[in-house]
Enzyme design. Structure first.
Site, PDB file in Angstrom:
ATOM      1  N   PRO A  10       0.793  -1.220   0.000  1.00 57.19           N
ATOM      2  CA  PRO A  10       0.000   0.000   0.000  1.00 57.19           C
ATOM      3  C   PRO A  10       0.835   1.283   0.000  1.00 57.19           C
ATOM      4  CG  PRO A  10      -0.148  -1.114   2.118  1.00 57.19           C
ATOM      5  CD  PRO A  10       0.513  -2.065   1.170  1.00 57.19           C
ATOM      6  N   ASN A  11       0.335   2.246  -0.753  1.00 53.21           N
ATOM      7  CA  ASN A  11       0.887   3.603  -0.855  1.00 53.21           C
ATOM      8  C   ASN A  11       2.181   3.697  -1.661  1.00 53.21           C
ATOM      9  OD1 ASN A  11      -1.172   4.895   0.799  1.00 53.21           O
ATOM     10  ND2 ASN A  11      -0.289   3.718   2.479  1.00 53.21           N
ATOM     11  N   ARG A  18       5.037  11.058  -2.486  1.00 58.58           N
ATOM     12  CA  ARG A  18       4.727  10.703  -1.098  1.00 58.58           C
ATOM     13  C   ARG A  18       5.946  10.942  -0.200  1.00 58.58           C
ATOM     14  NH1 ARG A  18       4.806   4.530   1.171  1.00 58.58           N
ATOM     15  NH2 ARG A  18       4.074   5.025   3.257  1.00 58.58           N
ATOM     16  N   ASN A  74       8.149  -5.437  -1.004  1.00 56.40           N
ATOM     17  CA  ASN A  74       8.077  -4.273  -0.123  1.00 56.40           C
ATOM     18  C   ASN A  74       6.616  -4.202   0.319  1.00 56.40           C
ATOM     19  OD1 ASN A  74       7.858  -1.875   1.199  1.00 56.40           O
ATOM     20  ND2 ASN A  74       9.130  -0.719  -0.249  1.00 56.40           N
ATOM     21  N   ALA A  77       3.157  -0.666   4.792  1.00 56.85           N
ATOM     22  CA  ALA A  77       2.765  -0.751   6.209  1.00 56.85           C
ATOM     23  C   ALA A  77       2.303  -2.148   6.612  1.00 56.85           C
ATOM     24  CB  ALA A  77       1.676   0.275   6.508  1.00 56.85           C
ATOM     25  N   ARG A 107      13.214   4.324  12.465  1.00 49.34           N
ATOM     26  CA  ARG A 107      12.094   5.257  12.421  1.00 49.34           C
ATOM     27  C   ARG A 107      11.182   5.079  13.647  1.00 49.34           C
ATOM     28  NH1 ARG A 107       9.417   5.039   6.712  1.00 49.34           N
ATOM     29  NH2 ARG A 107       8.431   6.921   7.567  1.00 49.34           N
TER      30      ARG A 107
HETATM   31  C1  DQA Z   1       8.331   1.153   3.688  1.00 46.52           C
HETATM   32  C2  DQA Z   1       8.439   1.341   5.201  1.00 46.52           C
HETATM   33  C3  DQA Z   1       7.092   1.111   5.872  1.00 46.52           C
HETATM   34  O1  DQA Z   1       7.207   1.332   7.273  1.00 46.52           O
HETATM   35  C4  DQA Z   1       6.057   2.061   5.328  1.00 46.52           C
HETATM   36  O2  DQA Z   1       4.795   1.793   5.903  1.00 46.52           O
HETATM   37  C5  DQA Z   1       5.988   2.060   3.844  1.00 46.52           C
HETATM   38  C6  DQA Z   1       7.243   2.016   3.086  1.00 46.52           C
HETATM   39  C7  DQA Z   1       9.646   1.509   2.968  1.00 46.52           C
HETATM   40  O3  DQA Z   1       9.783   1.128   1.811  1.00 46.52           O
HETATM   41  O4  DQA Z   1      10.508   2.173   3.552  1.00 46.52           O
HETATM   42  O5  DQA Z   1       4.927   2.171   3.256  1.00 46.52           O
HETATM   43  O6  DQA Z   1       8.043  -0.211   3.433  1.00 46.52           O
END
Ligand code: DQA
Length: 146
Positions: A10-11, A18, A74, A77, A107
């Site tokens: 996601p995202n 982003r 990847n 989240a 992080r």
């Molecule tokens: C991520 C790290 C995750 O914590 C985050 O929620 C992401 C991106 C990264 O590629 O650094 O969406 O997987």
């Protein structure tokens, strides 16, 4: 020639715009192109799936069984929350590389646990776009010896 499944959670479709101070300004297409180049240099191909939906990612991992030599994932989240994705990876018997653009270990507290980590061959994190090439290289290095 082998197929490597590259899975984006996601995202990650928003890469480029982003939180660029964390994830950079390169797009997901840029990252995928690097992964493809790295795989093709070894005579392999990359199949890419991006989804914002947990079940789609589980379906993709299941679909790789017996068909793909490796999965580079990847999970976004879902890294920190998806037992379903963790179980799917546990049931997959090829090489698996967990990939992150950022270094989640440095992080927020909630990012420091990966529920998929126990079920992957290894992890590449913190190298931004370069991680896509590195993760494919790592997968290729282990393919055939996983
Ligand atoms: C991520 C790290 C995750 O914590 C985050 O929620 C992401 C991106 C990264 O590629 O650094 O969406 O997987």
């Amino acid at each position: 020639m082998a197929v490597i499944l590259l899975l984006s959670g996601p995202n990650l479709n928003l890469l480029g715009t982003r939180e660029p101070h964390i994830y950079g300004t390169d797009t997901l297409d840029d990252c995928i192109a690097d992964a493809r180049d790295a795989a093709e240099a070894h005579g392999h191909t990359v199949e890419h799936v991006q989804s914002n939906h947990e079940g789609d990612l589980v379906d993709a991992v299941q679909g790789a069984r017996g068909r793909c030599a490796a999965i580079v994932v990847n999970p976004g989240a879902y890294t920190h929350s998806s037992f379903a994705l963790a179980d799917a990876l546990a049931a997959y018997d090829g090489v698996t590389v967990e990939l992150h653009l950022s270094n989640p270990a440095s992080r927020e507290e909630w990012r420091r646990t990966s529920v998929v980590a126990p079920y992957v061959t290894g992890t590449v994190a913190g190298f931004g776009r370069a991680g896509y090439r590195l993760a494919v290289e790592a997968a290729v290095a282990r393919m055939g010896s996983a």
